[in-house]
Motif scaffolding. Structure first.
Motif, PDB file in Angstrom:
ATOM      1  N   SER A 244      -6.251  -3.792  12.833  1.00 14.21           N
ATOM      2  CA  SER A 244      -5.202  -2.747  12.922  1.00 14.21           C
ATOM      3  C   SER A 244      -5.035  -1.822  11.781  1.00 14.21           C
ATOM      4  CB  SER A 244      -3.877  -3.222  13.434  1.00 14.21           C
ATOM      5  OG  SER A 244      -3.399  -4.259  12.381  1.00 14.21           O
ATOM      6  N   GLU A 245      -6.151  -1.891  10.826  1.00 21.87           N
ATOM      7  CA  GLU A 245      -5.824  -1.111   9.673  1.00 21.87           C
ATOM      8  C   GLU A 245      -6.209   0.200   9.716  1.00 21.87           C
ATOM      9  OE1 GLU A 245      -5.180  -2.464   6.630  1.00 21.87           O
ATOM     10  OE2 GLU A 245      -4.572  -4.090   7.646  1.00 21.87           O
ATOM     11  N   THR A 246      -5.381   1.061   9.325  1.00 25.55           N
ATOM     12  CA  THR A 246      -5.683   2.441   9.368  1.00 25.55           C
ATOM     13  C   THR A 246      -6.362   2.967   8.554  1.00 25.55           C
ATOM     14  OG1 THR A 246      -3.614   3.004   8.145  1.00 25.55           O
ATOM     15  CG2 THR A 246      -3.117   2.865  10.491  1.00 25.55           C
ATOM     16  N   PHE A 247      -6.397   2.267   7.156  1.00 23.80           N
ATOM     17  CA  PHE A 247      -7.380   2.591   6.179  1.00 23.80           C
ATOM     18  C   PHE A 247      -7.947   1.300   5.599  1.00 23.80           C
ATOM     19  CE2 PHE A 247      -8.085   3.605   1.660  1.00 23.80           C
ATOM     20  CZ  PHE A 247      -8.931   4.800   1.703  1.00 23.80           C
ATOM     21  N   GLY A 248      -7.619   0.644   4.851  1.00 22.95           N
ATOM     22  CA  GLY A 248      -8.144  -0.578   4.000  1.00 22.95           C
ATOM     23  C   GLY A 248      -8.239  -0.373   2.564  1.00 22.95           C
ATOM     24  N   GLN A 249      -7.025  -0.283   1.729  1.00 24.06           N
ATOM     25  CA  GLN A 249      -6.849   0.034   0.372  1.00 24.06           C
ATOM     26  C   GLN A 249      -7.771  -1.261  -0.276  1.00 24.06           C
ATOM     27  OE1 GLN A 249      -6.645   2.354  -1.250  1.00 24.06           O
ATOM     28  NE2 GLN A 249      -6.211   1.959  -3.356  1.00 24.06           N
ATOM     29  N   THR A 250      -7.523  -2.450   0.253  1.00 29.01           N
ATOM     30  CA  THR A 250      -7.908  -3.627  -0.703  1.00 29.01           C
ATOM     31  C   THR A 250      -9.620  -3.712  -0.455  1.00 29.01           C
ATOM     32  OG1 THR A 250      -7.661  -5.043   1.367  1.00 29.01           O
ATOM     33  CG2 THR A 250      -6.031  -5.217  -0.228  1.00 29.01           C
ATOM     34  N   LEU A 251     -10.279  -2.902   0.506  1.00 36.40           N
ATOM     35  CA  LEU A 251     -11.443  -3.030   0.714  1.00 36.40           C
ATOM     36  C   LEU A 251     -12.099  -1.977  -0.385  1.00 36.40           C
ATOM     37  CD1 LEU A 251     -10.688  -3.752   3.576  1.00 36.40           C
ATOM     38  CD2 LEU A 251     -12.588  -2.516   4.383  1.00 36.40           C
ATOM     39  N   GLN A 252     -11.424  -1.052  -0.684  1.00 33.08           N
ATOM     40  CA  GLN A 252     -11.833  -0.269  -1.700  1.00 33.08           C
ATOM     41  C   GLN A 252     -11.802  -0.734  -3.060  1.00 33.08           C
ATOM     42  OE1 GLN A 252     -11.077   4.574  -1.112  1.00 33.08           O
ATOM     43  NE2 GLN A 252      -9.352   3.571  -1.778  1.00 33.08           N
ATOM     44  N   GLU A 253     -10.572  -1.448  -3.177  1.00 30.72           N
ATOM     45  CA  GLU A 253     -10.690  -2.295  -4.508  1.00 30.72           C
ATOM     46  C   GLU A 253     -11.514  -3.325  -4.719  1.00 30.72           C
ATOM     47  OE1 GLU A 253      -5.891  -1.449  -4.397  1.00 30.72           O
ATOM     48  OE2 GLU A 253      -6.632  -3.501  -4.083  1.00 30.72           O
ATOM     49  N   ALA A 254     -11.935  -3.868  -3.587  1.00 30.94           N
ATOM     50  CA  ALA A 254     -13.071  -4.829  -3.669  1.00 30.94           C
ATOM     51  C   ALA A 254     -14.433  -4.025  -4.270  1.00 30.94           C
ATOM     52  CB  ALA A 254     -13.354  -5.491  -2.329  1.00 30.94           C
TER      53      ALA A 254
ATOM     54  N   GLY B 161       0.860  -1.370  -0.137  1.00 34.69           N
ATOM     55  CA  GLY B 161       0.190   0.003  -0.070  1.00 34.69           C
ATOM     56  C   GLY B 161       0.837   1.325   0.150  1.00 34.69           C
ATOM     57  N   VAL B 162       2.065   1.250   0.887  1.00 33.78           N
ATOM     58  CA  VAL B 162       3.054   2.413   0.849  1.00 33.78           C
ATOM     59  C   VAL B 162       3.486   2.638  -0.640  1.00 33.78           C
ATOM     60  CG1 VAL B 162       4.754   3.480   1.871  1.00 33.78           C
ATOM     61  CG2 VAL B 162       3.443   2.054   3.308  1.00 33.78           C
ATOM     62  N   THR B 163       3.921   1.543  -1.226  1.00 32.46           N
ATOM     63  CA  THR B 163       4.712   1.861  -2.444  1.00 32.46           C
ATOM     64  C   THR B 163       3.393   2.120  -3.722  1.00 32.46           C
ATOM     65  OG1 THR B 163       6.038   0.064  -1.883  1.00 32.46           O
ATOM     66  CG2 THR B 163       5.814   0.538  -4.153  1.00 32.46           C
ATOM     67  N   GLY B 164       2.260   1.519  -3.571  1.00 31.67           N
ATOM     68  CA  GLY B 164       1.341   2.056  -4.705  1.00 31.67           C
ATOM     69  C   GLY B 164       0.953   3.535  -4.077  1.00 31.67           C
ATOM     70  N   SER B 165       0.840   4.002  -2.975  1.00 30.20           N
ATOM     71  CA  SER B 165       0.535   5.216  -2.852  1.00 30.20           C
ATOM     72  C   SER B 165       1.653   6.221  -3.415  1.00 30.20           C
ATOM     73  CB  SER B 165       0.280   5.609  -1.365  1.00 30.20           C
ATOM     74  OG  SER B 165      -0.958   4.939  -0.820  1.00 30.20           O
ATOM     75  N   VAL B 166       2.799   5.934  -3.318  1.00 34.80           N
ATOM     76  CA  VAL B 166       3.869   6.714  -3.630  1.00 34.80           C
ATOM     77  C   VAL B 166       4.046   7.011  -5.291  1.00 34.80           C
ATOM     78  CG1 VAL B 166       6.555   7.098  -3.675  1.00 34.80           C
ATOM     79  CG2 VAL B 166       5.376   6.463  -1.451  1.00 34.80           C
TER      80      VAL B 166
END
Length: 646
Positions: A273-283, A16-21
């Motif tokens: 412990s998810e601060t966001f949850g990028q995979t939830l958005q992708e789903a 997730g960090v790499t993807g955001s950058v």
């Protein structure tokens, strides 16, 4: 705008960090901005992406993740990289280890720093069963984000966590989603046939303790379903053993990941412990309904009864019930999936990155305002444009044995410590009245009691305070109470017009000292806040890690050596604008050598006497008086002759 990005993770490891950058770099290039990336070195890492140069710095593999690298460079090296690029703003992507060096480097160069909170490291330490480090992680996170100009929180829950830690200037900044890549049209019937199930329950993410993937065992036996797990990590072997009916696909990315996600019938994420949850958005972008724990980032992403379900954290019966509800109702799955797809349409990366640019602009304004509020007639060591320096006439040093000068004898046998040496540096500019009220073994209560009372009588215009180490090594300690006592003393001194130089206590680089790291870190964080609120001048010794090196410590291994006292004196001189203090310090160091003492002598001279005093309820400072309870005058000529003595 010129943007430097210091990231904890980068290619070739994709997360997730790499993807955001990567998304930020593409957006900066599209908007005509320049970027520079500082990232951990790894085999196969690129040297340039989207017009931005990637500067790789030394790194080590993260235990359990051989492909994940942890940056190990010093703040000095990061600062040098930033200085070459000359950014307008520094973006810290999920900062912790390398990000700490990044925020220190930005501070050295007087640059605004934006810290993007993306990983709940403290929660991870709990999941990995390293409870002793959880408090340290919280303290480190607090210190790091308080030093940043602004912190970006990905969710309301994350913002509350940060506020609870005393971190201010928190702004909301989520993550974008690639709604073209993750799309219902990616669904593949051939893939589903290979999986061999009527209803596919999917999970995508790291296979690690903090993700709680083992909780998915609660879904075994739901009629007509199969669990398909995408991802890899240190827990994979254990999970494959505990979930024998599940299909493990390993790590997927790009089109293969998008196809797998769209081919799920519902998506489950149990991590708390998810601060966001990028995979939830992708789903959701893939048209797949979500079942997630009702804690952390999912609270902002999943709308109960509209595009998914949130189950009670830790309640695996509730998890099973929610999944079974969707698994048995095709119409509901379709309705939830369509609602999820609609919800992410306004969360494109373009929109999210434009918000980030706005945050960058605000951080620059805040930093300029901070600089104005802190404006003093004092030179910062790395200031590009020095301003007029104040000259002090009456300097009083407060503290304990470090300021008294133990392990730093003069040729005549008298003790002289860093404060004495600093007084000589200040006196070289025209004379100085100097008093040193420090006494060994003293604590914060002594500072706020007799030392403060005497200092107020002396009416100084400069006071130094280095105190707290003797409190912090006690069996029990209330850091907040100690800090409050120090702050009241600082306020009284500021009230008579004195400048106050606060020095954070520090530890030697020894294994035994690690027992107290958390306390010292928490107290230093508190002193940072005190300096900000009162206008005190702060020497944060974390900015000078070489101070912990063995040659800087005396024969008793708990006090500074002459070399250490000289080092601290010149660092203080830099903060107070003493001309050429850095060059003088380098010359002084070259003229002296430290001679270590043997372990046997250490036991005889220091360890055993200390044990005897402890057993008899005594302290080394009992009955002692301050060596300079009143002012002594240091004139220009005497200071010049003494500057390099010993």
């Amino acid at each position: 705008m010129r943007v430097a990005i210091v990231t904890e993770s980068f290619l070739p490891h994709m997360n997730g960090v790499t993807g955001s950058v990567l998304q930020i770099l593409r957006h900066l290039q599209r908007r005509g901005h320049e970027a520079h990336v500082i990232a951990p070195a790894a085999v196969g890492a690129p040297t340039e992406i989207s017009g931005a140069r990637i500067e790789a710095i030394p790194s080590l593999p993260l235990p359990g993740y051989r492909h994940v690298r942890v940056g190990t460079s010093s703040a000095r090296r990061v600062a040098a990289s930033l200085a070459r690029f000359q950014p307008d703003v520094v973006h810290l992507a999920s900062p912790f280890a390398l990000g700490w060096r990044g925020v220190l480097a930005a501070e050295r160069l007087d640059l605004p720093a934006i810290a993007a909170y993306q990983t709940d490291v403290a929660a991870y330490t709990e999941r990995y069963g390293i409870a002793a480090t959880t408090g340290i992680a919280h303290t480190h996170i607090t210190r790091l984000h308080r030093r940043a100009t602004m912190t970006l929180a990905p969710s309301a829950d994350a913002a509350q966590q940060l506020a609870a830690l005393g971190i201010d200037r928190v702004r909301r900044w989520g993550r974008g989603v690639d709604a073209e890549r993750f799309h219902p049209s990616r669904r593949e019937s051939v893939l589903r046939a290979d999986w061999g199930a009527e209803v596919v329950i999917g999970y995508v993410g790291r296979l690690a303790p903090e993700k709680q993937v083992e909780d998915l065992a609660a879904l075994r036996g739901i009629p007509g379903t199969r669990l398909v797990i995408v991802g890899d990590g240190p827990s994979r072997a254990r999970l494959e053993s505990g979930l024998p009916d599940a299909l493990f696909l390993g790590h997927l990315e790009g089109g293969a990941l998008a196809a797998a996600m769209a081919s799920f019938d519902l998506f489950v994420h149990p991590g708390e412990s998810e601060t966001f949850g990028q995979t939830l958005q992708e789903a959701h972008a893939s048209g797949v309904p979500v079942v997630a724990t009702g804690r952390g980032g999912p609270l902002d992403l999943v709308r109960m009864g509209i595009d998914g379900w949130l189950y009670r954290p830790g309640d695996l019966d509730d998890l099973r019930m929610r999944v079974a509800d969707l698994a048995g109702d095709t119409r509901k799955r379709r309705a939830f999936g369509e609602a999820g797809r609609d919800a992410v349409q306004e969360r494109s990366w373009e929109s999210v990155c434009d918000q980030l640019l706005d945050h960058f602009a605000e951080a620059r304004r805040l930093h300029a305002a901070d600089s104005g509020a802190r404006a003093r007639r004092i030179v910062r060591p790395e200031s590009p444009a020095p301003v007029a320096v104040r000259r002090w006439h009456r300097y009083v040093a407060l503290g304990d044995s470090l300021t008294e000068g133990l392990c730093d004898p003069a040729p005549d046998g008298a003790l002289r410590g860093w404060a004495d040496r600093l007084a000589l540096l200040l006196a070289a500019r025209g004379g100085l009245h100097y008093a040193n009220l420090a006494i060994r073994s003293k604590r914060v209560q002594d500072l706020s009691g007799p030392q403060l009372a005497r200092a107020l009588e002396l009416r100084p215009d400069l006071v130094s305070i280095l105190i707290g180490a003797n409190d912090l090594v006690k069996r029990r300690v209330d850091v907040a109470a100690l800090a409050a006592e120090v702050e009241e003393a600082v306020r009284q001194l500021r009230g008579i017009g004195a400048d106050v130089l606060l020095v954070t206590p520090f530890l030697p680089g020894r294994r035994a000292a690690a027992l107290y790291t958390r306390r010292f870190s928490a107290f230093a964080t508190a002193l940072t806040g005190i300096a900000t609120r009162t206008g005190a001048i702060l020497i944060d010794t974390d900015l000078h890690p070489s101070l912990a090196e063995r040659p800087n410590w005396g024969e008793d291994l708990v006090h500074l050596s002459s070399r250490g006292h000289r080092f601290l004196a010149y660092r203080a001189g830099e903060m107070l604008g003493v001309p050429d203090a850095d060059a003088l310090g380098a010359l002084d160091a070259a003229m002296h050598e430290h001679e270590p003492i043997g372990a046997g002598v250490w036991w005889r001279r220091h360890a055993l006497p200390w044990v005897w005093r402890r057993l008899h309820g005594r302290a080394a400072g009992d009955g002692r008086v301050a060596k300079h309870d009143d002012y002594v005058y240091l004139g220009r000529s005497s200071a010049a002759r003494s500057a390099f003595v010993g």
